[in-house]
Design a protein around this motif. Structure first.
Motif, PDB file in Angstrom:
ATOM      1  N   LEU A  27      33.432  41.542  45.281  1.00  0.00           N
ATOM      2  CA  LEU A  27      32.922  40.629  44.267  1.00  0.00           C
ATOM      3  C   LEU A  27      31.925  39.654  44.881  1.00  0.00           C
ATOM      4  O   LEU A  27      32.211  38.984  45.875  1.00  0.00           O
ATOM      5  N   ILE A  28      30.753  39.583  44.281  1.00  0.00           N
ATOM      6  CA  ILE A  28      29.657  38.748  44.780  1.00  0.00           C
ATOM      7  C   ILE A  28      29.155  37.873  43.639  1.00  0.00           C
ATOM      8  O   ILE A  28      29.088  38.303  42.491  1.00  0.00           O
ATOM      9  N   SER A  29      28.821  36.622  43.943  1.00  0.00           N
ATOM     10  CA  SER A  29      28.207  35.745  42.943  1.00  0.00           C
ATOM     11  C   SER A  29      27.239  34.811  43.647  1.00  0.00           C
ATOM     12  O   SER A  29      27.203  34.729  44.875  1.00  0.00           O
ATOM     13  N   SER A  30      26.451  34.101  42.872  1.00  0.00           N
ATOM     14  CA  SER A  30      25.498  33.147  43.438  1.00  0.00           C
ATOM     15  C   SER A  30      25.745  31.777  42.838  1.00  0.00           C
ATOM     16  O   SER A  30      26.193  31.653  41.695  1.00  0.00           O
ATOM     17  N   ASP A  31      25.463  30.733  43.620  1.00  0.00           N
ATOM     18  CA  ASP A  31      25.655  29.380  43.108  1.00  0.00           C
ATOM     19  C   ASP A  31      24.389  28.907  42.403  1.00  0.00           C
ATOM     20  O   ASP A  31      23.441  29.669  42.193  1.00  0.00           O
ATOM     21  N   ALA A  32      24.378  27.621  42.038  1.00  0.00           N
ATOM     22  CA  ALA A  32      23.246  27.085  41.273  1.00  0.00           C
ATOM     23  C   ALA A  32      21.944  27.137  42.062  1.00  0.00           C
ATOM     24  O   ALA A  32      20.856  27.198  41.485  1.00  0.00           O
ATOM     25  N   ASP A  33      22.036  27.114  43.389  1.00  0.00           N
ATOM     26  CA  ASP A  33      20.837  27.157  44.228  1.00  0.00           C
ATOM     27  C   ASP A  33      20.414  28.578  44.569  1.00  0.00           C
ATOM     28  O   ASP A  33      19.461  28.781  45.319  1.00  0.00           O
ATOM     29  N   ALA A  39      33.143  36.837  48.007  1.00  0.00           N
ATOM     30  CA  ALA A  39      34.535  36.373  47.969  1.00  0.00           C
ATOM     31  C   ALA A  39      35.477  37.350  48.645  1.00  0.00           C
ATOM     32  O   ALA A  39      36.630  37.046  48.858  1.00  0.00           O
ATOM     33  N   GLY A  40      34.983  38.516  48.984  1.00  0.00           N
ATOM     34  CA  GLY A  40      35.864  39.524  49.553  1.00  0.00           C
ATOM     35  C   GLY A  40      36.218  40.570  48.508  1.00  0.00           C
ATOM     36  O   GLY A  40      35.650  40.613  47.421  1.00  0.00           O
ATOM     37  N   ARG A  41      37.160  41.405  48.851  1.00  0.00           N
ATOM     38  CA  ARG A  41      37.523  42.525  47.987  1.00  0.00           C
ATOM     39  C   ARG A  41      38.752  42.156  47.169  1.00  0.00           C
ATOM     40  O   ARG A  41      39.783  41.769  47.708  1.00  0.00           O
ATOM     41  N   PHE A  42      38.618  42.277  45.859  1.00  0.00           N
ATOM     42  CA  PHE A  42      39.698  41.948  44.933  1.00  0.00           C
ATOM     43  C   PHE A  42      40.011  43.156  44.061  1.00  0.00           C
ATOM     44  O   PHE A  42      39.116  43.908  43.664  1.00  0.00           O
ATOM     45  N   ARG A  43      41.299  43.331  43.782  1.00  0.00           N
ATOM     46  CA  ARG A  43      41.729  44.342  42.823  1.00  0.00           C
ATOM     47  C   ARG A  43      41.605  43.731  41.432  1.00  0.00           C
ATOM     48  O   ARG A  43      42.101  42.634  41.180  1.00  0.00           O
ATOM     49  N   VAL A  44      40.951  44.439  40.538  1.00  0.00           N
ATOM     50  CA  VAL A  44      40.671  43.916  39.205  1.00  0.00           C
ATOM     51  C   VAL A  44      41.521  44.664  38.189  1.00  0.00           C
ATOM     52  O   VAL A  44      41.423  45.883  38.062  1.00  0.00           O
ATOM     53  N   GLU A  45      42.361  43.942  37.465  1.00  0.00           N
ATOM     54  CA  GLU A  45      43.153  44.516  36.376  1.00  0.00           C
ATOM     55  C   GLU A  45      42.600  43.990  35.060  1.00  0.00           C
ATOM     56  O   GLU A  45      42.623  42.784  34.818  1.00  0.00           O
ATOM     57  N   ASN A  46      42.104  44.892  34.239  1.00  0.00           N
ATOM     58  CA  ASN A  46      41.571  44.453  32.948  1.00  0.00           C
ATOM     59  C   ASN A  46      42.137  45.245  31.783  1.00  0.00           C
ATOM     60  O   ASN A  46      41.694  45.091  30.649  1.00  0.00           O
ATOM     61  N   SER A 274      28.867  34.834  30.399  1.00  0.00           N
ATOM     62  CA  SER A 274      29.144  35.070  31.820  1.00  0.00           C
ATOM     63  C   SER A 274      30.619  34.834  32.107  1.00  0.00           C
ATOM     64  O   SER A 274      31.208  33.848  31.662  1.00  0.00           O
ATOM     65  N   SER A 275      31.195  35.750  32.863  1.00  0.00           N
ATOM     66  CA  SER A 275      32.629  35.691  33.114  1.00  0.00           C
ATOM     67  C   SER A 275      32.917  35.194  34.526  1.00  0.00           C
ATOM     68  O   SER A 275      32.092  35.319  35.435  1.00  0.00           O
ATOM     69  N   PHE A 276      34.095  34.645  34.688  1.00  0.00           N
ATOM     70  CA  PHE A 276      34.542  34.135  35.979  1.00  0.00           C
ATOM     71  C   PHE A 276      34.716  35.270  36.988  1.00  0.00           C
ATOM     72  O   PHE A 276      35.119  36.383  36.636  1.00  0.00           O
ATOM     73  N   LYS A 277      34.413  34.964  38.265  1.00  0.00           N
ATOM     74  CA  LYS A 277      34.704  35.852  39.382  1.00  0.00           C
ATOM     75  C   LYS A 277      35.332  35.032  40.503  1.00  0.00           C
ATOM     76  O   LYS A 277      34.998  33.855  40.675  1.00  0.00           O
ATOM     77  N   PRO A 278      36.239  35.613  41.278  1.00  0.00           N
ATOM     78  CA  PRO A 278      36.869  34.861  42.373  1.00  0.00           C
ATOM     79  C   PRO A 278      35.873  34.295  43.374  1.00  0.00           C
ATOM     80  O   PRO A 278      36.155  33.291  44.033  1.00  0.00           O
ATOM     81  N   SER A 279      34.705  34.929  43.498  1.00  0.00           N
ATOM     82  CA  SER A 279      33.709  34.443  44.451  1.00  0.00           C
ATOM     83  C   SER A 279      33.163  33.075  44.068  1.00  0.00           C
ATOM     84  O   SER A 279      32.511  32.414  44.883  1.00  0.00           O
ATOM     85  N   MET A 280      33.431  32.622  42.849  1.00  0.00           N
ATOM     86  CA  MET A 280      32.977  31.295  42.425  1.00  0.00           C
ATOM     87  C   MET A 280      33.841  30.183  43.014  1.00  0.00           C
ATOM     88  O   MET A 280      33.439  29.022  43.000  1.00  0.00           O
ATOM     89  N   LEU A 303      43.676  38.554  28.771  1.00  0.00           N
ATOM     90  CA  LEU A 303      44.059  38.292  30.160  1.00  0.00           C
ATOM     91  C   LEU A 303      43.391  39.296  31.095  1.00  0.00           C
ATOM     92  O   LEU A 303      43.270  40.484  30.776  1.00  0.00           O
ATOM     93  N   LYS A 304      42.960  38.799  32.242  1.00  0.00           N
ATOM     94  CA  LYS A 304      42.387  39.634  33.295  1.00  0.00           C
ATOM     95  C   LYS A 304      42.903  39.105  34.629  1.00  0.00           C
ATOM     96  O   LYS A 304      42.972  37.888  34.825  1.00  0.00           O
ATOM     97  N   ILE A 305      43.285  39.999  35.537  1.00  0.00           N
ATOM     98  CA  ILE A 305      43.895  39.593  36.803  1.00  0.00           C
ATOM     99  C   ILE A 305      43.023  40.041  37.970  1.00  0.00           C
ATOM    100  O   ILE A 305      42.597  41.197  38.041  1.00  0.00           O
ATOM    101  N   PHE A 306      42.747  39.106  38.888  1.00  0.00           N
ATOM    102  CA  PHE A 306      42.066  39.411  40.144  1.00  0.00           C
ATOM    103  C   PHE A 306      43.066  39.182  41.279  1.00  0.00           C
ATOM    104  O   PHE A 306      43.618  38.088  41.410  1.00  0.00           O
ATOM    105  N   SER A 307      43.295  40.197  42.111  1.00  0.00           N
ATOM    106  CA  SER A 307      44.226  40.081  43.235  1.00  0.00           C
ATOM    107  C   SER A 307      43.511  40.468  44.518  1.00  0.00           C
ATOM    108  O   SER A 307      42.877  41.530  44.576  1.00  0.00           O
ATOM    109  N   GLU A 308      43.606  39.614  45.523  1.00  0.00           N
ATOM    110  CA  GLU A 308      43.026  39.943  46.825  1.00  0.00           C
ATOM    111  C   GLU A 308      43.620  41.263  47.305  1.00  0.00           C
ATOM    112  O   GLU A 308      44.803  41.527  47.105  1.00  0.00           O
ATOM    113  N   GLU A 309      42.808  42.115  47.917  1.00  0.00           N
ATOM    114  CA  GLU A 309      43.213  43.508  48.145  1.00  0.00           C
ATOM    115  C   GLU A 309      44.430  43.663  49.046  1.00  0.00           C
ATOM    116  O   GLU A 309      45.116  44.674  48.993  1.00  0.00           O
ATOM    117  N   SER A 310      44.749  42.660  49.868  1.00  0.00           N
ATOM    118  CA  SER A 310      45.917  42.785  50.740  1.00  0.00           C
ATOM    119  C   SER A 310      47.227  42.543  50.003  1.00  0.00           C
ATOM    120  O   SER A 310      48.300  42.820  50.537  1.00  0.00           O
TER     121      SER A 310
END
Length: 692
Positions: A27-33, A39-46, A274-280, A303-310
């Motif tokens: 998961l990758i995101s960019s800030d205001a600048d 954020a690393g690798r997350f398991r996404v449950e949707n 725009s939806s939330f991502k853990p990288s934020m 509901l949507k779940i993001f879990s760090e891959e470990s």
């Protein structure tokens, strides 16, 4: 960037289906600048599936075993093992298994973790502490276990508490600074908080505080708190934590929510925004994010779940779609998911090492505090005799006197009664016969007894005692009852139409005898001592019958055969004998395994001697599946399990159940080498039978 779910989850999922728990994404995101954050690798449950998993609401690893000790008078022991590491043992005699059968339950605390065990109780045989430790694979000690009778230990009340973060995000907010800077929430957010729990005043709060200040209001004036299934939950709500206009990063808020393992993100806006991502969120501690959106048009939560891959997989899986219109159901689902998620996270290497160090320090501290008391206290014991001047003969009076003695020295017994979710529930405690085998039929149960024949559970006789049924399978979609009856040379397989049995009972109250079943025999199965059917059958039913060292493969010629069209009550003519396969020894356990194509890749799992083998149905070739390293082997079962079209086997023997994958196939040769998804677990007592 998506990766293969099988590669990412294969080593952790065990028997879980990756369909239910999503894929792993970078998961990758960019800030205001415009700066890029990884954020690393997350398991996404949707919940984007065709299947709709059922929510059972069971908390994983809930500590009911420990609750028995917090609510009962129990005995405690300390000692040091052969490596001079202290250990702590607690033992309680309990009948809280819904069967009114007393048993010993024990918990052993060591630096490596806790071990729980249940052992049978015998009124004629004294169970020593060392025998319990031996059952836990502890036979050598530097200092043997000694009992401690400290009143403060018995007074401890147990509760596993959790703190969760709740972060409010407005529509369009894409950075954590923006989200943490929301001074207030919205009407929908307040509605969600009211659903989560109660608003409590922190000043003077006496319950679980989750790290919040309850004296000087330095962490806000109020918070959200609830109790769920015995767990106290405190929510760190971003809009309730102190807000600073001068501090753009809102450090005080991040100090709490950023150190929560699990955080709920309530995001305003519709699905297209725009939806939330853990990288934020810049946090190395938070491993799970639960994204909640509210839809005011249909009054539902998504509901949507993001879990760090470990993080190991944890339930319950999200429904498809993950939309909840019943708010109370959503609350139950969300809280169970959050609690299970935090418990799963504690099994990751990062937290497991910290937990081991903490546990080691606590045990050593407890050992140092309690060991001096052992020399002063004359109530020490090495076995489970009672601490009484004169021991009453009655077991009930003995227990009452023992509890009175504990109270006298300042130890308190609570009346709290907890039931383990996994404990068996008594279906019937007054059935007058010993049950040989059974299978469900509609809303009832067809039961074969040792002396009274076969009957439906509500005492409707189906077969009399002249036919001794040893195995049975009811296949309602195929209108079939398959049984193995009698023993030795007289044993055979019998096949019946369920409809014919039902009509006989309704119209004539017909109770069938052995003579009435002559037309239902599969004659070539004479001498059969074991049989198995394919449980994953599609268009073709397959049966394998073991007659000493010979396997007889049988199929049904007309799987969708109609009793009305045939005009006969016996389905015997529908079965055909395919081939015979010879083995070196008689099988003790069998299971049929369906290949992915059904073309020369169906297999038979057999257990004999000290091994489980796979036999190819078409060629008779045998492949070694698993060797049992034990002097004596008690084979219990082999159960075929299918996941995502792949076959596996649960091999059960002695105290062990071993899961082994046997697919995919390479032509007609099964790939049965070690796999990362293989696992095993153990029972406290040797089971007599295991079924799906």
């Amino acid at each position: 960037m998506k990766t293969s779910a099988s590669e990412d989850l294969g080593c952790r999922r065990g028997d879980f289906s990756r369909k239910h728990y999503g894929s792993v994404e970078l998961l990758i995101s960019s800030d205001a600048d415009g700066a890029i954050h990884r954020a690393g690798r997350f398991r996404v449950e949707n919940g984007s599936l065709d299947e709709v998993p059922t929510f059972c609401g069971v908390l994983h690893n809930i500590h009911h075993h420990a609750f028995l000790f917090f609510s009962s008078v129990h005995q405690n022991y300390v000692g040091t093992d052969a490596e001079k590491n202290p250990f702590y043992l607690s033992v309680v005699l309990s009948d809280q298994n819904n069967q009114r059968v007393p048993q010993y339950r024990a918990i052993l605390w060591r630096k490596t973790g806790t071990l729980k065990i249940s052992l049978p109780y015998s009124p004629t045989k004294t169970l020593s502490v060392k025998s319990i430790l031996s059952a836990m694979n502890m036979d050598r000690f530097e200092k043997g276990p000694r009992e401690i009778l400290n009143p403060e230990i018995q007074k401890v009340r147990g509760s596993v508490n959790f703190k969760f973060g709740v972060l409010y995000a407005k529509d369009g907010q894409l950075t954590d600074d923006e989200m943490f800077s929301n001074e207030t929430g919205s009407e929908n957010f307040d509605k969600f908080l009211n659903l989560l729990g109660d608003t409590i005043t922190l000043q003077g709060w006496a319950g679980y505080r989750g790290g919040l200040d309850t004296k000087n209001d330095t962490t806000g004036l109020q918070s959200i708190y609830t109790v769920y299934q015995g767990h106290e939950l405190m929510f760190h709500v971003s809009t309730m934590l102190p807000y600073s206009k001068e501090n753009k990063q809102q450090v005080e808020r991040k100090r709490h929510i950023g150190n929560d393992i699990v955080t709920i993100v309530f995001q305003e806006g519709d699905e297209v925004s725009s939806s939330f991502k853990p990288s934020m969120i810049r946090s190395h501690f938070t491993h799970i994010f639960a994204l909640v959106r509210y839809n005011s048009q249909n009054d539902s939560y998504r509901l949507k779940i993001f879990s760090e891959e470990s993080v190991p997989l944890f339930g319950p899986p999200l429904p498809s779609p993950p939309v909840f219109t019943d708010h109370h159901e959503f609350r139950d689902f969300l809280l169970v998911k959050l609690i299970n998620g935090e418990k799963a996270t504690l099994e990751t290497p990062t937290f497991a090492q910290k937990r081991q160090r903490t546990l080691d320090m606590l045990i050593r501290s407890l050992y140092q505090d309690l060991m001096p008391d052992l020399h002063k206290n004359m109530l020490n014991r090495r076995s489970f005799s009672d601490v009484l001047p004169e021991s009453p003969k009655s077991a009930r009076k003995k227990e009452e006197a023992r509890q009175a003695e504990f109270v006298r020295i300042g130890q308190v017994k609570s009346q709290t009664h907890q039931h383990c979710p996994w404990e068996s529930q008594s279906f019937c405690s007054t059935f007058p016969y010993d049950i040989v085998c059974a299978d469900s039929w509609g809303q009832s149960l067809l039961v074969a007894t040792d002396t009274a024949g076969v009957m439906i559970w509500d005492d409707v006789q189906v077969f009399d005692k002249t036919i001794a049924v040893k195995q049975m399978h009811i296949l309602e979609p195929q209108d079939l009852l398959i049984t193995r009856a009698d023993k030795g040379k007289d044993a055979r397989l019998y096949v019946f139409r369920l409809g014919a049995i039902k009509r006989g009972l309704e119209e004539r109250q017909l109770v069938r005898s052995k003579c009435d079943c002559r037309e239902n025999k599969l004659e070539k199965t004479k001498g059969c001592h074991l049989y198995s059917i394919n449980t994953h059958h599609g268009s073709e039913l397959r049966i394998v019958a073991a007659i000493r060292t010979k396997l007889l493969l049988i199929t049904r010629k007309h799987p969708r055969f109609s009793a009305v069209a045939s005009g006969t009550e016996s389905p015997v003519e529908e079965f055909q004998y395919i081939r015979e396969i010879c083995l070196c020894d008689p099988p003790v356990v069998m299971a049929l395994v369906d290949g992915p194509t059904g073309e020369n890749d169906n297999m038979i799992c057999v257990a004999y001697k000290h091994q489980f083998d796979l036999i190819n149905e078409s060629t008779g070739d045998a492949y070694r599946l698993h060797h049992v390293d034990a002097n004596r082997v008690n084979f219990v079962a082999a159960i075929d399990v299918y996941e995502d079209g792949e076959a596996g086997l649960l091999l059960c023997y002695n105290y062990i159940c071993y899961y082994k994958k046997v697919c995919p196939f390479n032509g007609s040769t099964p790939m049965i080498q070690s796999n990362t998804s293989d696992f095993h677990f153990s029972w406290n007592q040797m089971p007599n039978a295991i079924g799906r």
